[in-house]
Design a protein around this motif. Structure first.
Motif, PDB file in Angstrom:
ATOM      1  N   ARG A 374      21.378  53.592  23.158  1.00 22.82           N
ATOM      2  CA  ARG A 374      21.868  52.536  24.059  1.00 22.82           C
ATOM      3  C   ARG A 374      20.712  51.896  24.828  1.00 22.82           C
ATOM      4  O   ARG A 374      20.700  50.679  25.048  1.00 22.82           O
ATOM      5  CB  ARG A 374      22.879  53.131  25.035  1.00 22.82           C
ATOM      6  CG  ARG A 374      24.181  53.556  24.379  1.00 22.82           C
ATOM      7  CD  ARG A 374      25.105  54.233  25.386  1.00 22.82           C
ATOM      8  NE  ARG A 374      26.342  54.667  24.761  1.00 22.82           N
ATOM      9  CZ  ARG A 374      27.310  55.331  25.392  1.00 22.82           C
ATOM     10  NH1 ARG A 374      27.154  55.652  26.670  1.00 22.82           N
ATOM     11  NH2 ARG A 374      28.405  55.694  24.752  1.00 22.82           N
ATOM     12  N   ARG A 375      19.751  52.701  25.242  1.00 20.02           N
ATOM     13  CA  ARG A 375      18.602  52.158  25.957  1.00 20.02           C
ATOM     14  C   ARG A 375      17.785  51.229  25.048  1.00 20.02           C
ATOM     15  O   ARG A 375      17.344  50.157  25.476  1.00 20.02           O
ATOM     16  CB  ARG A 375      17.724  53.294  26.474  1.00 20.02           C
ATOM     17  CG  ARG A 375      16.571  52.824  27.358  1.00 20.02           C
ATOM     18  CD  ARG A 375      15.676  53.971  27.751  1.00 20.02           C
ATOM     19  NE  ARG A 375      16.405  54.993  28.474  1.00 20.02           N
ATOM     20  CZ  ARG A 375      16.640  56.205  28.021  1.00 20.02           C
ATOM     21  NH1 ARG A 375      16.184  56.554  26.812  1.00 20.02           N
ATOM     22  NH2 ARG A 375      17.310  57.085  28.728  1.00 20.02           N
ATOM     23  N   ILE A 381      18.010  43.567  23.636  1.00 17.58           N
ATOM     24  CA  ILE A 381      18.738  42.412  24.187  1.00 17.58           C
ATOM     25  C   ILE A 381      17.931  41.747  25.293  1.00 17.58           C
ATOM     26  O   ILE A 381      17.875  40.515  25.391  1.00 17.58           O
ATOM     27  CB  ILE A 381      20.119  42.863  24.688  1.00 17.58           C
ATOM     28  CG1 ILE A 381      20.982  43.316  23.511  1.00 17.58           C
ATOM     29  CG2 ILE A 381      20.820  41.733  25.437  1.00 17.58           C
ATOM     30  CD1 ILE A 381      22.307  43.905  23.930  1.00 17.58           C
ATOM     31  N   ASP A 382      17.275  42.547  26.146  1.00 16.76           N
ATOM     32  CA  ASP A 382      16.439  41.972  27.210  1.00 16.76           C
ATOM     33  C   ASP A 382      15.279  41.171  26.629  1.00 16.76           C
ATOM     34  O   ASP A 382      14.917  40.108  27.165  1.00 16.76           O
ATOM     35  CB  ASP A 382      15.910  43.085  28.107  1.00 16.76           C
ATOM     36  CG  ASP A 382      17.018  43.743  28.916  1.00 16.76           C
ATOM     37  OD1 ASP A 382      18.098  43.129  29.022  1.00 16.76           O
ATOM     38  OD2 ASP A 382      16.809  44.862  29.412  1.00 16.76           O
ATOM     39  N   GLN A 383      14.698  41.647  25.552  1.00 16.08           N
ATOM     40  CA  GLN A 383      13.614  40.895  24.922  1.00 16.08           C
ATOM     41  C   GLN A 383      14.107  39.575  24.343  1.00 16.08           C
ATOM     42  O   GLN A 383      13.429  38.557  24.429  1.00 16.08           O
ATOM     43  CB  GLN A 383      12.966  41.740  23.830  1.00 16.08           C
ATOM     44  CG  GLN A 383      12.176  42.933  24.364  1.00 16.08           C
ATOM     45  CD  GLN A 383      11.573  43.778  23.259  1.00 16.08           C
ATOM     46  OE1 GLN A 383      11.763  43.476  22.078  1.00 16.08           O
ATOM     47  NE2 GLN A 383      10.861  44.833  23.628  1.00 16.08           N
ATOM     48  N   GLU A 384      15.297  39.574  23.765  1.00 13.47           N
ATOM     49  CA  GLU A 384      15.842  38.331  23.242  1.00 13.47           C
ATOM     50  C   GLU A 384      16.133  37.337  24.358  1.00 13.47           C
ATOM     51  O   GLU A 384      15.953  36.128  24.185  1.00 13.47           O
ATOM     52  CB  GLU A 384      17.123  38.620  22.458  1.00 13.47           C
ATOM     53  CG  GLU A 384      16.894  39.408  21.174  1.00 13.47           C
ATOM     54  CD  GLU A 384      18.189  39.711  20.457  1.00 13.47           C
ATOM     55  OE1 GLU A 384      19.249  39.311  20.993  1.00 13.47           O
ATOM     56  OE2 GLU A 384      18.150  40.341  19.389  1.00 13.47           O
ATOM     57  N   ARG A 389      12.459  44.123  32.810  1.00 12.92           N
ATOM     58  CA  ARG A 389      12.991  45.073  33.774  1.00 12.92           C
ATOM     59  C   ARG A 389      11.845  45.755  34.504  1.00 12.92           C
ATOM     60  O   ARG A 389      10.870  46.187  33.904  1.00 12.92           O
ATOM     61  CB  ARG A 389      13.834  46.127  33.060  1.00 12.92           C
ATOM     62  CG  ARG A 389      15.043  45.540  32.319  1.00 12.92           C
ATOM     63  CD  ARG A 389      16.092  45.058  33.267  1.00 12.92           C
ATOM     64  NE  ARG A 389      17.261  44.537  32.550  1.00 12.92           N
ATOM     65  CZ  ARG A 389      18.320  44.001  33.142  1.00 12.92           C
ATOM     66  NH1 ARG A 389      18.341  43.910  34.459  1.00 12.92           N
ATOM     67  NH2 ARG A 389      19.326  43.561  32.425  1.00 12.92           N
ATOM     68  N   LYS A 390      11.978  45.827  35.820  1.00 15.75           N
ATOM     69  CA  LYS A 390      10.989  46.526  36.616  1.00 15.75           C
ATOM     70  C   LYS A 390      11.148  48.037  36.421  1.00 15.75           C
ATOM     71  O   LYS A 390      12.255  48.532  36.260  1.00 15.75           O
ATOM     72  CB  LYS A 390      11.161  46.183  38.096  1.00 15.75           C
ATOM     73  CG  LYS A 390      10.959  44.698  38.405  1.00 15.75           C
ATOM     74  CD  LYS A 390       9.535  44.303  38.196  1.00 15.75           C
ATOM     75  CE  LYS A 390       9.279  42.905  38.729  1.00 15.75           C
ATOM     76  NZ  LYS A 390      10.112  41.869  38.072  1.00 15.75           N
TER      77      LYS A 390
END
Length: 554
Positions: A374-375, A381-384, A389-390
């Motif tokens: 999941r991580r 998804i964050d890269q897309e 993320r800090k």
């Protein structure tokens, strides 16, 4: 060979009623009266109820008139030395005992929960394979340690029955272990498959119902194997005290039809395990086209531990079938072929257990693995989306973490709201204050509307505009305070300026659709054919507006 004692043919002792066995004198009349029989092959003297050893140093000193021997040793005592069967069994027992420790370690590792339990995937499902491993270790230890007394007993009795009884239970347990390992692997593949989208697979479709009925089918045949073997008369297996007795009683009992049918049931269990493995690969792994590609993909997608465990499980079934047809290679025989017994009866089970333990050490906990997946999906998804993320230490370094622990935060929130009955009073007080503020705001809004619409102006037309122009339409129902206030203002304006309201409505109707305000047009001069109103003026538009001095002018 066995024969009845015939004292007339034996050396006579002191008199005709005396006989000598191993240099000890016994009363011949008493032995004949109690129907004792001497077996020189194993040096025992027995009748239907008693059996004593007659060789040194266990020879009785004398016999009483009631048939009781003094200083005798029962035939069913562990008086012999440890043989090769016991020595090899102890070595196997030590390995099984160590395996039990590692099984418990794996049970703790894979049985822990790091995610909330799901109804679709019960936590006990991942633990069953380790429960069966514990069962296998326990039954094997009992079988191997009872094998020590098989060698030490002069006359075969209970130890041989216990030895083979727990050996058969061990065979069933190892088949169940392989089955639960394969079944749970399919369940784990399904869990990973639906984790990104829980609705991608249904539970009541053909696939789900097949997975529901297949375990019941497997355990039906496993219990059939149990009921064909265990509930039986085991006494004929003990009758191996002479070669004639072995051929007459033990061999037919050890190779009867029930043992053969039990082997068939165990083979059906192995086939069911292979079907479950094929089903999981078919539904949760990429599909290949063509028969040969599918066959290659079946072995390629199969975990390596199953590549070793399934052939070993088939070897377990094969040896149990061999024992049902050949008594000389069976563990049920006291003096069996030890190489065949341990190589075919215990070695495959021990190897399956070792492979299962090593596989458990190499695999991570499933909940932890699911969290990691999941991580990774979240990071992808964050890269897309271009999000960064800090790290966890970022907030602590920048002081973005409230002081105190979680208990202090909870207590601070409780102090802000209150606790117990004071909490309820605080909530009521806040609700009353908010209601009062809402009423005050509504009254202020109504007063503002009335003052803005009812103020007096110097221009008649501006008064008409201010009185006749309706307020902006509200899409809400007439139950709101604002809507009632607007209607009140319109009614008051129509009472004060009735003609102006009618004229404004007429002008509004005439100018509708032109996109211009009617009040912006210059006032018309009343002609001879037009009726004049009290608010109209015959003066020029450049003149000063008419001043309303009192309500009588209206």
């Amino acid at each position: 060979m066995s024969f009845h004692l015939n004292l007339r043919a034996l050396p006579i002792g002191d008199n005709s009623t005396d006989t000598i066995i191993n240099n000890v004198h016994f009363n011949l009349t008493t032995l004949n009266h109690w129907n004792y029989t001497y077996y020189p092959t194993n040096f025992t003297l027995s009748n239907d109820s008693s059996c004593v050893l007659m060789d040194s140093p266990y020879t009785p000193t004398s016999v009483l008139a009631n048939g009781t021997f003094l200083n005798s040793t029962s035939c069913y005592s562990a008086t012999g030395d440890i043989g090769n069967r016991a020595r090899i069994g102890i070595a196997f027992a030590v390995v099984f005992a160590l395996s039990l420790v590692f099984v418990l370690v794996n049970l703790k590792k894979h049985g822990e929960l790091h995610l909330p339990a799901e109804k679709r995937f019960y936590p006990v499902g991942r633990r069953w394979q380790w429960y069966w491993a514990i069962f296998v270790c326990a039954t094997s230890l009992v079988a191997l340690f009872t094998g020590i007394d098989v060698d030490r007993y002069r006359v075969p009795e209970l130890p041989i029955v216990l030895n083979v009884f727990f050996w058969f239970l061990m065979q069933m347990g190892i088949m169940a272990l392989v089955w639960e390992g394969v079944r749970h692997w399919g369940s784990w593949m399904e869990r990973q498959y639906i984790d990104p989208n829980p609705f991608v697979l249904k539970q009541n479709d053909k696939r789900g119902m097949f997975e529901f009925w297949l375990p019941l089918f497997f355990y039906f045949w496993l219990w059939m194997n149990f009921f064909l073997i265990v509930p039986r008369n085991w006494s004929p297996i003990e009758h191996q005290r002479s070669p004639e007795q072995t051929l007459q009683d033990a061999v037919p009992a050890a190779t009867d039809g029930r043992f053969k049918a039990a082997t068939f049931c165990l083979f059906v269990c192995w086939l069911t395990t292979m079907v479950s493995l094929w089903h999981s690969i078919r539904h949760y792994e990429p599909r290949n086209r063509g028969f040969f590609n599918r066959a290659i993909g079946f072995w390629g997608y199969m975990p390596f531990r199953f590549t070793l465990m399934t052939p070993l499980a088939l070897a377990v079934v094969a040896y149990q079938g061999l024992c049902a047809w050949d008594f000389n290679l069976s563990p049920l025989k006291v003096g069996t072929n030890l190489l065949a017994m341990y190589l075919g009866g215990y070695a495959p089970t021990l190897l399956i257990l070792i492979v299962q333990i090593l596989g458990g050490f190499t695999r991570p906990n499933e909940d932890r693995e699911l969290i990691r997946q999941r991580r990774e999906r979240g990071q992808a998804i964050d890269q897309e989306l271009g999000l960064v993320r800090k790290p966890a230490w970022w907030r602590r370094v920048n002081g973005d973490v409230s002081a105190g622990n979680m208990r202090d935060r909870i207590m601070r929130n409780v102090r802000e709201v209150g606790g117990g009955r004071p909490t309820a009073r605080e909530i009521e007080r806040l609700a009353e204050r908010r209601a009062q503020e809402a009423e005050t705001a509504a009254e202020n809004r109504n007063n503002t509307i009335e003052m803005n619409e009812m103020r007096r102006t110097n221009s008649v037309h501006s008064s008409i505009r201010g009185a006749a122009a309706p307020p902006p339409y509200s899409p809400h129902g007439g139950k709101s305070d604002r809507r009632r206030s607007e209607r009140t203002v319109q009614v008051a304006a129509s009472l004060l300026f009735p003609n102006a309201n009618a004229e404004a409505n007429a002008d509004t109707s005439a100018g509708r659709g032109r996109g211009l305000e009617v009040t912006s047009d210059p006032p018309r001069r009343p002609g001879t054919s037009e009726r004049s109103s009290s608010t109209a003026s015959g003066l020029s538009t450049s003149g000063p507006p008419q001043q309303i001095r009192s309500m009588l002018d209206v």
